[in-house]
Design a protein around this motif. Structure first.
Motif, PDB file in Angstrom:
ATOM      1  N   ASP A 182       0.446  -1.323   0.107  1.00  0.00           N
ATOM      2  CA  ASP A 182      -0.043   0.466   0.279  1.00  0.00           C
ATOM      3  C   ASP A 182       0.971   1.295  -0.518  1.00  0.00           C
ATOM      4  O   ASP A 182       0.307   2.470  -1.003  1.00  0.00           O
ATOM      5  N   LEU A 183       1.702   1.241   0.676  1.00  0.00           N
ATOM      6  CA  LEU A 183       3.211   2.249   0.719  1.00  0.00           C
ATOM      7  C   LEU A 183       3.625   3.022  -0.273  1.00  0.00           C
ATOM      8  O   LEU A 183       3.766   3.877  -0.937  1.00  0.00           O
ATOM      9  N   TYR A 184       3.720   1.368  -1.081  1.00  0.00           N
ATOM     10  CA  TYR A 184       4.415   1.870  -2.662  1.00  0.00           C
ATOM     11  C   TYR A 184       3.290   1.949  -3.356  1.00  0.00           C
ATOM     12  O   TYR A 184       3.420   2.664  -5.000  1.00  0.00           O
ATOM     13  N   PRO A 244       4.694   8.614  -3.951  1.00  0.00           N
ATOM     14  CA  PRO A 244       5.130   9.424  -5.098  1.00  0.00           C
ATOM     15  C   PRO A 244       6.403   7.299  -5.543  1.00  0.00           C
ATOM     16  O   PRO A 244       6.947   7.452  -4.554  1.00  0.00           O
ATOM     17  N   ARG A 245       6.002   7.554  -6.743  1.00  0.00           N
ATOM     18  CA  ARG A 245       7.530   6.459  -6.723  1.00  0.00           C
ATOM     19  C   ARG A 245       8.860   7.356  -6.771  1.00  0.00           C
ATOM     20  O   ARG A 245       9.084   8.496  -6.955  1.00  0.00           O
ATOM     21  N   ASN A 246      10.318   6.660  -6.600  1.00  0.00           N
ATOM     22  CA  ASN A 246      11.630   7.029  -5.305  1.00  0.00           C
ATOM     23  C   ASN A 246      12.206   6.322  -6.314  1.00  0.00           C
ATOM     24  O   ASN A 246      11.688   5.154  -7.759  1.00  0.00           O
ATOM     25  N   PRO A 247      13.265   6.975  -7.060  1.00  0.00           N
ATOM     26  CA  PRO A 247      14.311   6.329  -7.243  1.00  0.00           C
ATOM     27  C   PRO A 247      14.910   5.177  -7.093  1.00  0.00           C
ATOM     28  O   PRO A 247      15.938   4.778  -7.819  1.00  0.00           O
ATOM     29  N   SER A 248      14.719   4.491  -6.617  1.00  0.00           N
ATOM     30  CA  SER A 248      15.387   2.782  -6.028  1.00  0.00           C
ATOM     31  C   SER A 248      14.934   2.099  -6.579  1.00  0.00           C
ATOM     32  O   SER A 248      14.064   1.616  -7.110  1.00  0.00           O
ATOM     33  N   ALA A 249      15.448   1.056  -7.465  1.00  0.00           N
ATOM     34  CA  ALA A 249      15.621  -0.273  -8.425  1.00  0.00           C
ATOM     35  C   ALA A 249      15.242  -1.265  -6.709  1.00  0.00           C
ATOM     36  O   ALA A 249      15.956  -1.220  -5.545  1.00  0.00           O
ATOM     37  N   LEU A 250      14.693  -2.132  -7.052  1.00  0.00           N
ATOM     38  CA  LEU A 250      14.346  -3.786  -5.779  1.00  0.00           C
ATOM     39  C   LEU A 250      14.611  -4.773  -6.395  1.00  0.00           C
ATOM     40  O   LEU A 250      14.676  -5.308  -7.895  1.00  0.00           O
ATOM     41  N   GLN A 296       4.283  -7.231  -8.694  1.00  0.00           N
ATOM     42  CA  GLN A 296       2.681  -7.011  -9.030  1.00  0.00           C
ATOM     43  C   GLN A 296       3.031  -5.664  -9.257  1.00  0.00           C
ATOM     44  O   GLN A 296       2.764  -4.514 -10.240  1.00  0.00           O
ATOM     45  N   THR A 297       2.774  -4.879  -7.966  1.00  0.00           N
ATOM     46  CA  THR A 297       2.197  -3.730  -7.414  1.00  0.00           C
ATOM     47  C   THR A 297       3.385  -2.626  -8.077  1.00  0.00           C
ATOM     48  O   THR A 297       3.345  -1.517  -8.689  1.00  0.00           O
ATOM     49  N   ASP A 303       4.143  -2.382 -11.827  1.00  0.00           N
ATOM     50  CA  ASP A 303       2.897  -1.409 -12.476  1.00  0.00           C
ATOM     51  C   ASP A 303       3.115  -0.681 -12.227  1.00  0.00           C
ATOM     52  O   ASP A 303       2.925   0.873 -13.139  1.00  0.00           O
ATOM     53  N   LYS A 304       3.593   0.163 -10.674  1.00  0.00           N
ATOM     54  CA  LYS A 304       4.115   2.185 -10.380  1.00  0.00           C
ATOM     55  C   LYS A 304       5.995   1.999 -11.285  1.00  0.00           C
ATOM     56  O   LYS A 304       5.757   2.987 -11.334  1.00  0.00           O
ATOM     57  N   GLY A 305       6.060   0.741 -11.965  1.00  0.00           N
ATOM     58  CA  GLY A 305       7.587   1.391 -12.834  1.00  0.00           C
ATOM     59  C   GLY A 305       8.808   1.671 -12.117  1.00  0.00           C
ATOM     60  O   GLY A 305       9.899   2.198 -12.444  1.00  0.00           O
ATOM     61  N   TYR A 306       8.392   0.741 -11.089  1.00  0.00           N
ATOM     62  CA  TYR A 306      10.078   0.754 -10.308  1.00  0.00           C
ATOM     63  C   TYR A 306      11.347  -0.604 -11.468  1.00  0.00           C
ATOM     64  O   TYR A 306      10.382  -1.447 -12.271  1.00  0.00           O
TER      65      TYR A 306
END
Length: 162
Positions: free
Chosen positions: A71-73, A77-83, A102-103, A106-109
């Motif tokens: 929910d937080l992610y 807003p999207r931040n510059p981190s990769a996971l 998937q979230t 979907d957010k572009g991470y």
């Protein structure tokens, strides 16, 4: 939590930088955690945007915690981190981890997803430590400190039964 995050960004990170040759305020950084430590890595990534360029989560636990992080992610807003996110099979929050991944996508991470099919323990995480550290070194653009586009999805990697 505000005091913890403030301490990390204003005291701990500068102290680490002062002790490592070549490390400075713009040096790319990653944070790794297993189980609940993976949840902590995700929290640090979201609540200290830009401090950690790669977040490594091995079997982030539990379903309830993953729902909160998801929910937080989704909502912030999207931040510059990769996971780099690893998870095992049904006994290791597989469905919750897949929903979270998937979230993120979907957010572009930029996400590297490693599904081991294993369990929730060091025999499952240990073989992935090298992979996640290689992901860190490969995912950072040394000129800008930014994470590149998402990596390909990797299934079944890392479970050597160690």
């Amino acid at each position: 939590y505000a005091k913890l995050f403030s301490f990390c960004s204003t005291r701990l990170m500068p102290a680490i930088s002062s002790r490592w040759t070549g490390a400075g305020p713009t040096t790319p950084r990653g944070i790794m955690g297993v189980s609940f430590g993976g949840i902590n890595s995700a929290c640090f990534g979201m609540l200290l945007p830009g401090v950690f360029q790669l977040l490594i989560l091995h079997s982030p636990a539990s379903d309830e915690h993953l729902r909160v992080i998801e929910d937080l992610y989704r909502d912030r807003p999207r931040n510059p981190s990769a996971l780099f996110v690893s998870h095992g099979g049904p006994d290791d929050n597989e469905q919750a981890a897949r929903r979270f991944i998937q979230t993120l996508k979907d957010k572009g991470y930029a996400v590297q997803d490693v599904a081991t099919g294993g369990g929730h323990g060091w025999k499952d995480w240990r073989p992935l430590i090298d992979d996640s550290l290689r992901a860190f070194s490969a995912r950072i653009d040394r000129r800008t400190g930014a994470a590149p586009a998402p990596a390909r999805r990797t299934e079944g990697a890392g479970n050597d039964g160690a």
